[in-house]
Scaffold this motif. Structure first.
Motif, mmCIF file in Angstrom:
data_model
loop_
_atom_site.group_PDB
_atom_site.id
_atom_site.type_symbol
_atom_site.label_atom_id
_atom_site.label_comp_id
_atom_site.label_asym_id
_atom_site.label_seq_id
_atom_site.Cartn_x
_atom_site.Cartn_y
_atom_site.Cartn_z
ATOM 1 N N THR A 36 -25.393 -13.507 -10.005
ATOM 2 C CA THR A 36 -24.657 -12.362 -10.532
ATOM 3 C C THR A 36 -25.308 -11.857 -11.812
ATOM 4 N N VAL A 37 -25.013 -10.598 -12.128
ATOM 5 C CA VAL A 37 -25.455 -9.988 -13.381
ATOM 6 C C VAL A 37 -24.270 -9.246 -13.982
ATOM 7 N N ASP A 49 -11.570 -14.320 -8.878
ATOM 8 C CA ASP A 49 -11.357 -15.648 -9.449
ATOM 9 C C ASP A 49 -11.578 -16.759 -8.432
ATOM 10 N N GLU A 50 -11.419 -16.446 -7.154
ATOM 11 C CA GLU A 50 -11.611 -17.446 -6.108
ATOM 12 C C GLU A 50 -13.044 -17.484 -5.593
ATOM 13 N N GLY A 51 -13.923 -16.650 -6.177
ATOM 14 C CA GLY A 51 -15.312 -16.624 -5.744
ATOM 15 C C GLY A 51 -15.566 -15.773 -4.514
ATOM 16 N N LYS A 52 -14.589 -14.949 -4.129
ATOM 17 C CA LYS A 52 -14.746 -14.086 -2.969
ATOM 18 C C LYS A 52 -15.423 -12.780 -3.365
ATOM 19 N N GLU A 53 -16.317 -12.281 -2.489
ATOM 20 C CA GLU A 53 -17.060 -11.049 -2.769
ATOM 21 C C GLU A 53 -16.195 -9.844 -2.422
ATOM 22 N N THR A 99 -16.254 -1.542 -15.193
ATOM 23 C CA THR A 99 -16.056 -1.622 -16.640
ATOM 24 C C THR A 99 -17.209 -2.401 -17.261
ATOM 25 N N SER A 100 -17.380 -2.228 -18.546
ATOM 26 C CA SER A 100 -18.443 -2.933 -19.246
ATOM 27 C C SER A 100 -18.259 -4.439 -19.120
ATOM 28 N N ASP A 101 -19.371 -5.151 -18.944
ATOM 29 C CA ASP A 101 -19.398 -6.608 -18.785
ATOM 30 C C ASP A 101 -18.797 -7.073 -17.468
ATOM 31 N N ALA A 102 -18.613 -6.161 -16.502
ATOM 32 C CA ALA A 102 -18.169 -6.578 -15.173
ATOM 33 C C ALA A 102 -19.287 -7.383 -14.516
ATOM 34 N N GLU A 103 -18.922 -8.427 -13.802
ATOM 35 C CA GLU A 103 -19.897 -9.309 -13.160
ATOM 36 C C GLU A 103 -20.053 -8.897 -11.697
ATOM 37 N N VAL A 104 -21.268 -8.523 -11.317
ATOM 38 C CA VAL A 104 -21.535 -8.069 -9.950
ATOM 39 C C VAL A 104 -22.641 -8.918 -9.344
ATOM 40 N N ALA A 163 -28.382 -4.222 -6.835
ATOM 41 C CA ALA A 163 -26.961 -4.574 -6.720
ATOM 42 C C ALA A 163 -26.147 -3.472 -6.055
ATOM 43 N N VAL A 164 -26.778 -2.327 -5.765
ATOM 44 C CA VAL A 164 -26.049 -1.158 -5.282
ATOM 45 C C VAL A 164 -26.516 -0.809 -3.881
#
Length: 359
Positions: free
Chosen positions: A53-54, A307-311, A333-338, A292-293
């Motif tokens: 993730t980034v 939170d459960e690790g689901k995509e 949003t800023s700092d969202a993990e994708v 990522a897009v």
């Protein structure tokens, strides 16, 4: 009996016997029972690699391309015969400079006109005698007209393909006019066309050892046309076996980008040049890697982990891209993990410059 002798003869051998028995029991247990379940759970390989993730972060994007290419003369314009006839006159000679609309050739066209019948009913006996006595006036009439062939553009007249007095068919090419203007031409990857969709862009042309960098206007992007001359058909057939065995050259495919060189700039046909295109920028905007897009024009999708690790697929609105990162205008949003890579894609970055695309 002393205490020393009792220890050496009875206690010490018994201790070694007990230690040996414990070791034997432990070996048997390891051989037939195995380790503890907790240890097995910790050491057993699962075969799964955690998703990379980034974080979506603020950055400045400069969408600029640098394209190598050459300076080329504008394509010559043919002088075509508007009708069939005889080449009657040439107003200029090969090598003369002409302006658009100047007279170049004149064609003499002869046409036959059938006269309209004067009497549809059969002649009477008296009229038949008069018709035999007078010459027929309903013979086809021949008319002569002249047609000028005008220069389609300003330039230099090329070699004549016909001589004065030759019969000319309609549409035949009599000569050509070579405009004395130039354009800069380069090839970009087809995917990079998405980065320069604005039709009002200009380019900066740099020629090593030539004039100062100058602005090239009327930027045009289009697919590269492939032409196969008739006399090259046999050579193409002969080379088919060799080309089938060899990998295709990636640089041979793409899109052609060209622009007009200003008339006051001194250039020559065949000069090497570099075309720099500034297609816009965005400062302090939210960005993610293009890998990522899914979809890089207008709207796309990224995947985030809950939170459960689901995509979770998330729709986003896209903006400027430089081929490495892309602007996210809305949806994150800023700092969202994708996810660093679109699900199902394999990291296989291209070694060539341009858009970083992962299949």
């Amino acid at each position: 009996m002393s205490h020393r002798r009792v220890f050496r003869r009875f206690i010490l051998p018994s201790a070694w016997l007990i230690i040996g028995a414990l070791i034997a029991v432990s070996l048997v247990k390891l051989a037939f029972v195995g380790g503890s379940p907790a240890a097995d759970d910790q050491l057993y390989p699962s075969g799964e690699i955690p998703a990379e993730t980034v974080l979506a972060e603020k950055d400045t994007i400069k969408n600029s391309l640098s394209i190598p290419g050459t300076i080329e003369l504008v394509e010559s314009q043919p002088l075509s015969a508007p009708s069939a006839g005889v080449l009657n006159w040439a107003f200029v000679k090969a090598g003369d400079n002409v302006s658009q609309g100047d007279k170049i050739f004149q064609l003499r066209v002869e046409s036959t006109v059938e006269p309209a019948p004067t009497n549809q009913s059969g002649p009477g006996e008296h009229e038949a005698d008069e018709a035999e006595a007078q010459p027929a006036d309903d013979a086809p009439a021949t008319t002569v007209s002249y047609h000028d062939v005008l220069a389609p553009a300003a330039g230099k007249v090329g070699k004549f393909d016909f001589s004065i007095g030759d019969e000319i068919e309609k549409g035949a090419t009599l000569a050509s006019v070579q405009p004395q203007s130039f354009h800069a031409v380069g090839i970009i990857k087809a995917l990079d066309r998405y980065r320069i969709m604005d039709e009002n862009l200009d380019a900066t042309i740099s020629i090593e050892g030539g004039p100062e960098p100058f602005t090239c206007v009327n930027l045009n992007v289009g697919d590269q046309a492939s032409e196969t001359p008739a006399n090259a058909a046999s050579e193409e057939e002969a080379a088919m076996d060799d080309s089938a065995a060899q990998p295709q050259d990636e640089s041979s495919s793409g899109s052609e980008v060209s622009c007009d060189v200003p008339k006051d700039v001194v250039v020559f046909d065949g000069l090497d040049m570099t075309m720099d295109i500034d297609a816009g920028s965005a400062e302090d905007v939210l960005t993610v890697p293009v890998t990522a897009v899914r979809g890089l024009v207008g709207k796309g999708a990224v995947w985030i982990l809950n939170d459960e690790g689901k995509e979770i697929r998330t729709e986003v609105e896209l903006g400027v891209t430089d081929g490495k990162v892309v602007e996210i205008r809305s949806g994150l949003t800023s700092d969202a993990e994708v996810l660093r890579y679109v699900p199902g894609s394999a990291p296989a970055p291209s070694m060539e410059p341009g858009m970083e695309i992962y299949p």
